[in-house]
Design a protein around this motif. Sequence first.
Motif, PDB file in Angstrom:
ATOM      1  N   PHE A 270       0.670  -1.152   0.391  1.00 37.78           N
ATOM      2  CA  PHE A 270      -0.177  -0.129   0.432  1.00 37.78           C
ATOM      3  C   PHE A 270       0.845   1.319  -0.054  1.00 37.78           C
ATOM      4  CE2 PHE A 270      -3.040  -2.888   1.331  1.00 37.78           C
ATOM      5  CZ  PHE A 270      -4.133  -3.021   0.678  1.00 37.78           C
ATOM      6  N   ILE A 271       2.199   1.458   0.256  1.00 39.42           N
ATOM      7  CA  ILE A 271       2.912   2.383  -0.102  1.00 39.42           C
ATOM      8  C   ILE A 271       4.128   2.579  -1.686  1.00 39.42           C
ATOM      9  CG2 ILE A 271       5.106   3.127   0.944  1.00 39.42           C
ATOM     10  CD1 ILE A 271       4.327   2.478   3.727  1.00 39.42           C
ATOM     11  N   GLU A 272       3.818   1.447  -1.330  1.00 35.85           N
ATOM     12  CA  GLU A 272       5.200   1.046  -2.757  1.00 35.85           C
ATOM     13  C   GLU A 272       3.653   1.085  -4.064  1.00 35.85           C
ATOM     14  OE1 GLU A 272       7.695  -1.132  -0.268  1.00 35.85           O
ATOM     15  OE2 GLU A 272       7.088  -2.606  -1.505  1.00 35.85           O
ATOM     16  N   THR A 273       2.801   0.924  -4.238  1.00 35.68           N
ATOM     17  CA  THR A 273       1.563   1.566  -4.660  1.00 35.68           C
ATOM     18  C   THR A 273       1.184   2.627  -4.988  1.00 35.68           C
ATOM     19  OG1 THR A 273       1.356  -0.834  -5.184  1.00 35.68           O
ATOM     20  CG2 THR A 273      -0.772   0.423  -6.216  1.00 35.68           C
ATOM     21  N   ARG A 274       1.305   3.396  -6.780  1.00 34.43           N
ATOM     22  CA  ARG A 274       0.653   4.885  -5.972  1.00 34.43           C
ATOM     23  C   ARG A 274      -0.643   5.107  -6.061  1.00 34.43           C
ATOM     24  NH1 ARG A 274      -0.343   6.318 -12.329  1.00 34.43           N
ATOM     25  NH2 ARG A 274      -1.228   4.398 -12.901  1.00 34.43           N
ATOM     26  N   ALA A 275      -1.080   6.084  -5.297  1.00 35.98           N
ATOM     27  CA  ALA A 275      -2.461   5.765  -4.444  1.00 35.98           C
ATOM     28  C   ALA A 275      -3.544   5.730  -5.549  1.00 35.98           C
ATOM     29  CB  ALA A 275      -2.444   7.538  -4.416  1.00 35.98           C
TER      30      ALA A 275
END
Length: 403
Positions: free
Chosen positions: A161-166
Motif C-alpha cells: 500500500f506504500i509501494e503502489t501509486r495512490a
Amino acid sequence: MRSRGETGTGISRRGLLGAVGLAAAGAAGCGAPAGDGGGSPQAGHVTAPPPEGVLGANFNGDPSTMTFAELQAVSATWLRGFFPMPDAEQGPPEGRPAIGALLTAAGRGYGTVLSLKFPFDRRPLPVPGSTAMAAELQRLDKVLPVVLNRVDILAIGNEPFIETRAADRGDRLNDFYETIARHVTAYRAEHFGDKCKTRLYMGALNHLDRPAWRTPAAERWMRFVRETPSIDGVDIHPHLPAPAAGQRYLDYVLPRMRPEQRFLATEFSLVLLWKKHLSDPVAPAFADRYSVPRGTPVWRVLKNAIDHPFPQRQWDDLLAMSPWFAAHRTFLWEQMDRFRRTGRLAVATYGVGQDAAMVRDFGPDKTPWLLNSLFCPYTVQPSGGLPGRNRAWTDAFRALQHT
C-alpha cells in the motif's frame, strides 16, 4: 517504509567490506545443499528455533549493513531481507546481494524470511492478463526456483500500500497481488508438492493504527489471506507514534484470519515517536557534559554524531538523558510481549544496522531511522571489532532470544 535507503547508493567502507564479504559467502553457498554452510567457517553455525514467537534480525534490502559477527554478537538465529523484483533482470537471483545473503544464512542454520518487493509507486500496477503482468510472472519464475524450499518463509509483497501509486490502491492492487500469490502457490505445488519447507505469507500492511488505512482494499487483502488455504498468514509493519498503537494492528489482523494462521512483523519500531522530538532541545545534562550549547535541537546533535561519530559512552548518554527516548528503552521487550501474548506470532524482525540513506541530508524533517538500529556505524565509533551500538536495543534483543 520507504525512506531508509532501499535504493541509496552511498555506502561506507564498512558497508562495502560487508557487501564484499557477504557476496563471497553467498557465491560459495549458492547452489549448495541447505545444510552446506558455504562462506568463511569462522562465522559459525546456529540452530534456529521454529517460527513460533521468534525475534530475528532484518537487513531490509541491503545486507552490507550487517555482518555475521554482528548477528552472533546479539545471538540472532533468524534473518530477514527483501528483494526488489526488477533486480531479477540484473543476473541470476542467487547472485543478488539480498538473496545471496539469505541463502548463505540458511546454510549456516539461520531461519530465513524473504519478502518480495514490487515497486510500483511511480508507474501503474500491471493488470492481470496484460503484457506487463506476464513480465512480472516471468521474473517470479526466475526467483522461485532459487528460493523455494531454501528460505523458511516467503512474504508475497513488501509494503504494497506504500509501494503502489495512490490511484491504484483499490481493486487494482488486490487483483495484482492475488495473481502473484496464486502463481507462487501453483509453482510451489507443481515443483515441490507437500514437501516444500517454505511457508507463504502476504505482506505487509502499514499504518493500521490509522482509520484511513483500513480501506476496502485492506479488507479484501485480509479476506484473501483468510480464504486461501496455501497462505499461512499476514505480515505487518508497525512503525508507531506511541507503543500502544501497536495493539491496533493486532486488533485488526487477528480476527480477520483463520484461527490457525499466524502473523509476521518483519519491521516494527517507534520511529514516528522519535521524529516528533527532533526539534526538542537536547537534554541540559547532556549539553553541559559534552560542551554543547543549551537549546541545541536534537536533530543538530544527531547531525554532529553523523559528521563526527561519538564514542560509545557519549551516544549512550545522549539516549539515556533524552526523556523521550529513555522512557521507551524497554520498547523491544514490551512489543515482543504484546506480539507473543497473542500466541500467533511466527517471526518478528528488527533492524540490524544503519545505512547511508538514514544519515544523508539529515535535518529536522528527516525520519530518524538511525535511532532504530542495533548497530550504529554512522554515528558511533567502533570498538572491540564491531560497530558502535544502541545498547537499549542490543541488550534487549540478545536477552529476548532466551525468553
